[in-house]
Design an enzyme around this catalytic site. Structure first.
Site, PDB file in Angstrom:
ATOM      1  N   ALA A 151      85.751   3.602  16.256  1.00 42.31           N
ATOM      2  CA  ALA A 151      86.243   3.839  17.611  1.00 42.31           C
ATOM      3  C   ALA A 151      85.483   4.971  18.281  1.00 42.31           C
ATOM      4  O   ALA A 151      85.158   4.901  19.472  1.00 42.31           O
ATOM      5  CB  ALA A 151      87.738   4.140  17.575  1.00 42.31           C
ATOM      6  N   TYR A 152      85.197   6.031  17.535  1.00 43.19           N
ATOM      7  CA  TYR A 152      84.406   7.146  18.058  1.00 43.19           C
ATOM      8  C   TYR A 152      83.032   6.671  18.486  1.00 43.19           C
ATOM      9  O   TYR A 152      82.554   6.981  19.581  1.00 43.19           O
ATOM     10  CB  TYR A 152      84.290   8.221  16.981  1.00 43.19           C
ATOM     11  CG  TYR A 152      83.296   9.317  17.248  1.00 43.19           C
ATOM     12  CD1 TYR A 152      83.625  10.392  18.068  1.00 43.19           C
ATOM     13  CD2 TYR A 152      82.031   9.291  16.662  1.00 43.19           C
ATOM     14  CE1 TYR A 152      82.715  11.417  18.306  1.00 43.19           C
ATOM     15  CE2 TYR A 152      81.116  10.309  16.887  1.00 43.19           C
ATOM     16  CZ  TYR A 152      81.463  11.368  17.711  1.00 43.19           C
ATOM     17  OH  TYR A 152      80.553  12.370  17.946  1.00 43.19           O
ATOM     18  N   ALA A 153      82.375   5.883  17.631  1.00 46.48           N
ATOM     19  CA  ALA A 153      81.036   5.388  17.936  1.00 46.48           C
ATOM     20  C   ALA A 153      81.050   4.486  19.167  1.00 46.48           C
ATOM     21  O   ALA A 153      80.157   4.561  20.016  1.00 46.48           O
ATOM     22  CB  ALA A 153      80.467   4.631  16.735  1.00 46.48           C
ATOM     23  N   LYS A 156      81.384   6.649  22.261  1.00 47.34           N
ATOM     24  CA  LYS A 156      80.122   7.330  22.574  1.00 47.34           C
ATOM     25  C   LYS A 156      79.089   6.344  23.130  1.00 47.34           C
ATOM     26  O   LYS A 156      78.284   6.704  24.001  1.00 47.34           O
ATOM     27  CB  LYS A 156      79.572   8.027  21.325  1.00 47.34           C
ATOM     28  CG  LYS A 156      80.355   9.260  20.907  1.00 47.34           C
ATOM     29  CD  LYS A 156      80.319  10.350  21.954  1.00 47.34           C
ATOM     30  CE  LYS A 156      80.889  11.674  21.432  1.00 47.34           C
ATOM     31  NZ  LYS A 156      80.869  12.740  22.460  1.00 47.34           N
TER      32      LYS A 156
END
Length: 260
Positions: A151-153, A156
């Site tokens: 989810a972070y990737a 970003k």
């Protein structure tokens, strides 16, 4: 930095400016002569006196509006906006472990905080005909780790695409937009992670570092980047010395990304 980068008279907002890369950016911009405002949920005891501070939660629309309003009222406008704030608290376990609340939290922290602050502060830059916006992305948008940073990737990656589109819109109006994409950076949190992994593996700190580097496929430089190194790159990019740089991404990862 002083003497090489001159930001005297420039007004800057740096998100995530109380620790890690954000704090290093704050210190670098102050050293170069800029006036700097930043925020966090609470004020740390060791914040430099020269920094303008507002307590705000940038994962919320209200928090972003509070920081933007504070900067406008306190400094009369912003010339430099460095969106550093980000991170992840998503659980491991791959895609099936990520519920809607987790996705919303990751997007609010890693994409929407920048979108909301840009929406509040960039119009003033375009009205004045000058300004610089830095979006700190991550090599994770090229090298996502499905176990823990999906989810972070993805957030970003969205920030990188949004940043490119924004640059096309506002560069003709005098506002440069640049992405900075760090790899593993040796922040206090990263040191604690390496120490914890070292303890679990029965090794020393360097062994803990190697565990992390191996999980990334190796870092040819042999070490993580330091917060001050990322901050020096950002200080250059926001300065008049980088006046022809916009719409692109600068990777600072010690060679981690293995492709062109």
């Amino acid at each position: 930095m002083a003497g090489w980068i001159d930001l005297a008279g420039h007004r800057a907002v740096v998100t995530g400016g109380t620790k890690g890369v954000g704090r290093a950016v704050v210190l670098a911009l102050i050293a170069a002569g800029a006036r700097v405002a930043t925020s966090a949920r609470s004020k740390p005891d060791d914040l430099p006196e020269a920094v303008h501070f507002v307590a705000a939660d940038l994962m919320t629309p209200a928090g972003c509006a509070e920081l933007a309003g504070f900067a406008e009222a306190t400094m009369g406008g912003v010339d430099i906006l460095v969106n550093v704030v980000g991170g992840s608290s998503a659980p491991g376990g791959g895609f099936s472990a990520l519920d809607d609340a987790t996705w919303t939290r990751e997007l609010d922290q890693n994409l929407m905080a920048a979108v909301r602050l840009d929406r509040a502060l960039v119009p003033g830059m375009t009205d004045r005909g000058h300004g610089v916006v830095i979006h700190v992305t991550s090599i994770q948008h090229e090298l996502p780790l499905p176990e823990s940073t999906m989810a972070y990737a993805a957030a970003k990656a969205a920030l990188a695409t949004y940043s490119k589109a924004l640059s096309k819109e506002v560069t003709p109006k005098g506002v440069r937009v640049v992405r900075v994409s760090p790899g593993w950076v040796e922040t206090d949190a990263a040191v604690r992670l390496a120490e914890r992994l070292a303890d679990q593996a029965g090794t020393d700190y360097e062994g803990g570092q190697k565990i992390i580097m191996d999980s990334l496929g190796g870092i040819p430089l042999g070490r993580p980047a330091r917060p001050g190194e990322v901050a020096d790159l950002i200080a250059f990019l926001v300065s008049p010395r980088a006046a022809a740089i916009t719409g692109t991404e600068y990777v600072i990862d010690g060679g981690t990304v293995p492709t062109v």
